[in-house]
Design an enzyme around this catalytic site. Sequence first.
Site, PDB file in Angstrom:
ATOM      1  N   CYS A   1       0.805  -1.218   0.000  1.00 14.85           N
ATOM      2  CA  CYS A   1       0.000   0.000   0.000  1.00 14.85           C
ATOM      3  C   CYS A   1       0.843   1.276   0.000  1.00 14.85           C
ATOM      4  CB  CYS A   1      -0.964  -0.013   1.185  1.00 14.85           C
ATOM      5  SG  CYS A   1      -2.050  -1.451   1.167  1.00 14.85           S
TER       6      CYS A   1
ATOM      7  N   HIS B   1      -2.153   8.011   6.012  1.00 19.37           N
ATOM      8  CA  HIS B   1      -2.546   6.722   5.445  1.00 19.37           C
ATOM      9  C   HIS B   1      -3.929   6.342   5.975  1.00 19.37           C
ATOM     10  CE1 HIS B   1      -1.688   3.170   3.183  1.00 19.37           C
ATOM     11  NE2 HIS B   1      -1.765   2.368   4.219  1.00 19.37           N
TER      12      HIS B   1
ATOM     13  N   GLU C   1       0.050   5.110  13.459  1.00 18.04           N
ATOM     14  CA  GLU C   1       0.377   6.258  12.614  1.00 18.04           C
ATOM     15  C   GLU C   1       0.286   7.558  13.408  1.00 18.04           C
ATOM     16  OE1 GLU C   1      -0.470   8.020   8.139  1.00 18.04           O
ATOM     17  OE2 GLU C   1      -1.923   6.655   9.025  1.00 18.04           O
TER      18      GLU C   1
ATOM     19  N   LYS D   1      -9.596   8.302   3.012  1.00 24.31           N
ATOM     20  CA  LYS D   1     -10.077   6.941   2.768  1.00 24.31           C
ATOM     21  C   LYS D   1     -11.510   6.719   3.258  1.00 24.31           C
ATOM     22  CE  LYS D   1      -5.663   4.470   2.468  1.00 24.31           C
ATOM     23  NZ  LYS D   1      -4.677   5.548   2.658  1.00 24.31           N
TER      24      LYS D   1
ATOM     25  N   HIS E   1      -9.788   2.158   0.553  1.00 28.14           N
ATOM     26  CA  HIS E   1      -8.343   1.973   0.480  1.00 28.14           C
ATOM     27  C   HIS E   1      -7.970   1.428  -0.896  1.00 28.14           C
ATOM     28  CE1 HIS E   1      -4.289   1.279   1.343  1.00 28.14           C
ATOM     29  NE2 HIS E   1      -4.366   0.600   2.464  1.00 28.14           N
TER      30      HIS E   1
ATOM     31  N   PHE F   1       2.085  -3.421   3.863  1.00 27.53           N
ATOM     32  CA  PHE F   1       2.436  -4.719   4.438  1.00 27.53           C
ATOM     33  C   PHE F   1       3.896  -5.024   4.128  1.00 27.53           C
ATOM     34  CE2 PHE F   1      -2.066  -6.841   4.292  1.00 27.53           C
ATOM     35  CZ  PHE F   1      -2.470  -6.027   5.330  1.00 27.53           C
TER      36      PHE F   1
END
Length: 417
Positions: free
Chosen positions: A167, A307, A318, A339, A344, A403
């Site tokens: 991502c 994010h 985050e 988002k 996402h 990831f």
Amino acid sequence: MTDRRVVITGAGVISCVGNNVADFWSALLEGRCGLSRVTRFDPSEYRTQIGGEVRGFEVEKYMSRKEAKRLDLFTQYAVAASDEAISSAGLPRNVEDAVDPARMGVVVSSGIGGLGTLTSEIETLINKGPSRISPLLIPMMIIDINSGALAMRYNAQGPNMGIVSACATACHSIGEAFWMIKRDDADLMLTGGSESSITQIGMAGFCSMKAMSTRNDDPLHASRPFDAGRDGFIMSEGAGVLVLEELEHAKKRGAVILAEIVGYGCTGDAYHITSPHPEGRGMARAIVNGMNHAGITATDIDYINAHGTSTELNDKFETMAIKQALGDHAYKTWVSSTKGVTGHGLGAAGGFETIACALALKNGVVPPTINYETPDPACDLDYVPNAVREKKIKYAINSNLGFGGHNGALILKRFGD
């Protein structure tokens, strides 16, 4: 190298909230969510049954049916977004008429690639045998085909590659394209990301991880970044592509400049395959590295497009990272996640969100974090809840995580200051 400045002169979007930048931007400002029940297949047996599907995509606007059959959907999206980016940058369809082909490169990537093509060909293998597999399986599936196909479309003969970091893919693609121009390997780069992973196997994989929200009866409120009631992300698809250009090159041809990229940081957590570092160390270092490259300090930052996936761990960690990187100034910085509107986009997310940062800088309007209803004590920053804010901001950050522990942070500046 340090004398070469990099600006954004074009942008293109294919998304669940619109198939152009104007519709995408208005949806962000209006808080108009594009998530709904999945229609591409029957999702009834899936733990999560909702997603951000692209709607109204007419591939014939961008290529012939014959050409489309040779490209997976993720590359079709990349082509469509790239065409808009090229046009909005004031470049002709035959880009070589305005740019030396050897000085134009492409880094438009994907987190997962041709999952739809792979799935259908596996079905063919099982049902009809190996002799019936398409010779186009591999070139349609591989992630770098985005950059290869786009280079052939525009005769771009400069740096060309596909960067894969889940991502964080689009963020890293944009950041590395930025450095390619800085170090004089190119004058113009087409960069960003695309994704088309709303498939049966894609949904099943994320469902098995229990990573996605199960608010199936309320898709418009399922993605709720930083809210205490968040229960997972919602997968979406599309493409976000930008034209980056060396400043003097852009000025010579009279290009309209959206924003300037002044810094980029990337780090690895070396911690866990899916969870960010529990103290946010990697992302904090990415932000600090980006600010160091830009020659600015924490107090210069006005806005962060986070994010903000709407998962329990990402949003908490985050938040920690932002506080580590900015110190006390974190509480004075506007932080929002778009988002809630777009879902996402995985490998396309950084493309969407860098465009959002550029438009926020140019227009003096910060998009909100929608569906923010209940504060989480672990997420205690100003997340611009539910309504736009107007302010002339100077510096913005787009941050993305992936990831594998991948972190990226792009530092953007309002052009003209």
